[in-house]
Design a protein around this motif. Sequence first.
Motif, PDB file in Angstrom:
ATOM      1  N   SER A   1       0.324   4.340   0.134  1.00  0.00           N
ATOM      2  CA  SER A   1      -0.005   5.348   1.146  1.00  0.00           C
ATOM      3  C   SER A   1       0.607   4.983   2.496  1.00  0.00           C
ATOM      4  O   SER A   1       1.045   5.867   3.251  1.00  0.00           O
ATOM      5  CB  SER A   1      -1.520   5.512   1.278  1.00  0.00           C
ATOM      6  N   GLU A   2       0.659   3.692   2.808  1.00  0.00           N
ATOM      7  CA  GLU A   2       1.284   3.273   4.059  1.00  0.00           C
ATOM      8  C   GLU A   2       2.789   3.541   4.026  1.00  0.00           C
ATOM      9  O   GLU A   2       3.389   3.951   5.032  1.00  0.00           O
ATOM     10  CB  GLU A   2       1.023   1.784   4.309  1.00  0.00           C
TER      11      GLU A   2
ATOM     12  N   GLU B   1       4.212   5.912   2.301  1.00  0.00           N
ATOM     13  CA  GLU B   1       4.369   7.363   2.415  1.00  0.00           C
ATOM     14  C   GLU B   1       4.189   7.807   3.860  1.00  0.00           C
ATOM     15  O   GLU B   1       4.906   8.696   4.342  1.00  0.00           O
ATOM     16  CB  GLU B   1       3.367   8.069   1.506  1.00  0.00           C
ATOM     17  N   ASP B   2       3.251   7.186   4.568  1.00  0.00           N
ATOM     18  CA  ASP B   2       3.074   7.497   5.992  1.00  0.00           C
ATOM     19  C   ASP B   2       4.334   7.115   6.774  1.00  0.00           C
ATOM     20  O   ASP B   2       4.761   7.850   7.674  1.00  0.00           O
ATOM     21  CB  ASP B   2       1.864   6.752   6.557  1.00  0.00           C
TER      22      ASP B   2
ATOM     23  N   ASP C   1       0.866  -1.165   0.000  1.00  0.00           N
ATOM     24  CA  ASP C   1       0.000   0.000   0.000  1.00  0.00           C
ATOM     25  C   ASP C   1       0.912   1.227   0.000  1.00  0.00           C
ATOM     26  O   ASP C   1       1.581   1.521   0.996  1.00  0.00           O
ATOM     27  CB  ASP C   1      -0.886  -0.004   1.249  1.00  0.00           C
TER      28      ASP C   1
END
Length: 527
Positions: free
Chosen positions: A137-138, A140-141, A135
């Motif tokens: 987005s994960e 990037e987090d 993922d």
Amino acid sequence: MNLVSTWTGRTACALQAAMRMSNDEFASHLGIGLRTVAGWHEKPNRRPQSEMQRTLDTALAQEDDAIKNRFAELLKDTADAPAEPAVDEAAAADAEKRLSADPDIGSALEWLDEHAGWTPGTARREVASRLARLDVSELEDRAGRRGRVDQRSIAEVLGRYYGTKTGEHGRYAARYDDASTETSVLTCPDWLDLACPLFAAHDRLKATNSARDMFAELDPGAAGRAAQRLAETLAMGTRLVDKPLYRLLDISPSPDAINGLVGTSRFVEYAVTMDLLEGELIDAISADATTAHQSLPLRDEYLPDTDSVTDVANRLCAGGPLALFAIARPASPFRGEADYVLLVQERSGNVLNAARRLAVIPKGFHQPMTDLRVDAQIGATLRREVEEELFGRDEIDNTTNEQRSADPMHPSRVSEPMRWLMEDPSRLRMECTGFGLNLLNGNFEFASLIVIDDEEFWERYGGRVEANWEAAGLHQYSSRDGDLISELIADVAWSNEGLFALLQGLRRLAQIGGDRVSLPSIEWEVR
């Protein structure tokens, strides 16, 4: 007592824990291969085949009640564990295409198959499967969380991991004004304040092709982490180019000469092994800085103590030079008195090393281009990095281009600013100001200083000095602004090696800069 209807990797590992056996002992007890047991730890939701199901049934049935009771308790702890996400077939097919389109990733997959003992094609399937599950987005987090871990926290946690100074080697620290700072760079008094000119008579690293392979066999855990790094590299668009890389085998720096021996390795070998130590540490700090030093399995394996750090001949020790760059400027009615402009970069998120941190510029890996012997000089890498990172020579950036020129730094090919500097060697002053080994990833760091004393350079070419893709931003500081430079030193966004090079460079510039400088007094110590 019927505790398990269907065995998974997780429940098999719970049985192993209940029996209090190591991977080797459990594999021997069941009469199976060690890789199978390691695979259960790597993929806890995978279901063993029917024959292995029966083997585990038999093993549990033969144990005494104490082990069965412990096993039952462990099952309670794993009952709510999240299931491994299913692989989307379309996503897996897309991942395969991305793997096929990148020749450098292909080289990395071949290396991983060979060193993990996998049959050809296993690494490709493993990375494709992991890539399909990622993922973005994960990731990037996570990058955001990593960016909030500062230089001081890294130095402090590594200080707890490796302990206090033993013998002559310790962590580089410095006092300036009324403040102090420390880094993760392991050094000693004999390696500091070298002021060694980086020209052929003094720059004497020798190259050999005989260095042995340090990762002849990766264990399953290390192989899995290597595959994960490749999947994340593809997902985030990070540049990974499988080029030759110098590795340090021996070092003896002094004010008179930089003597030592380097072999060659491959960048991908570094990227999927030693370079993973940085992410492991920063993730642990972001989770809990107070206990981060207690659970670092990769570090325990690759770099467990200071003896292993200094034993460069028996590990993969990559790295390179980084330099404080000082360019003389004439007095100006707008700027004030004559000074040096000092350049500092904010590293891009697309680099593998020191991403999103402050560093001096240039900063580069020590790599051969076309001449294994001549390119082994530290000064050769610094001149190339100045051309690439500050003077815009894209064609010598080996992360984006194949090198076909026999002599890419020939005077007929270099940029106009570099040609002007090369016409008179006295125009470009390059010195090694210190040497250290970075506890963060085991890298060797040649802190350096580059000075251009002729004001004509800034008048001619100051407007052409521009950072390349490796930097997210380029900042300039005046050598006469001591207060602002003190604030710069205190910035927790520094990389540890960048701060080391900055401090050593400022110390040397204060000695040779004359009326152009008004710098804070800096005194180092080895802790």
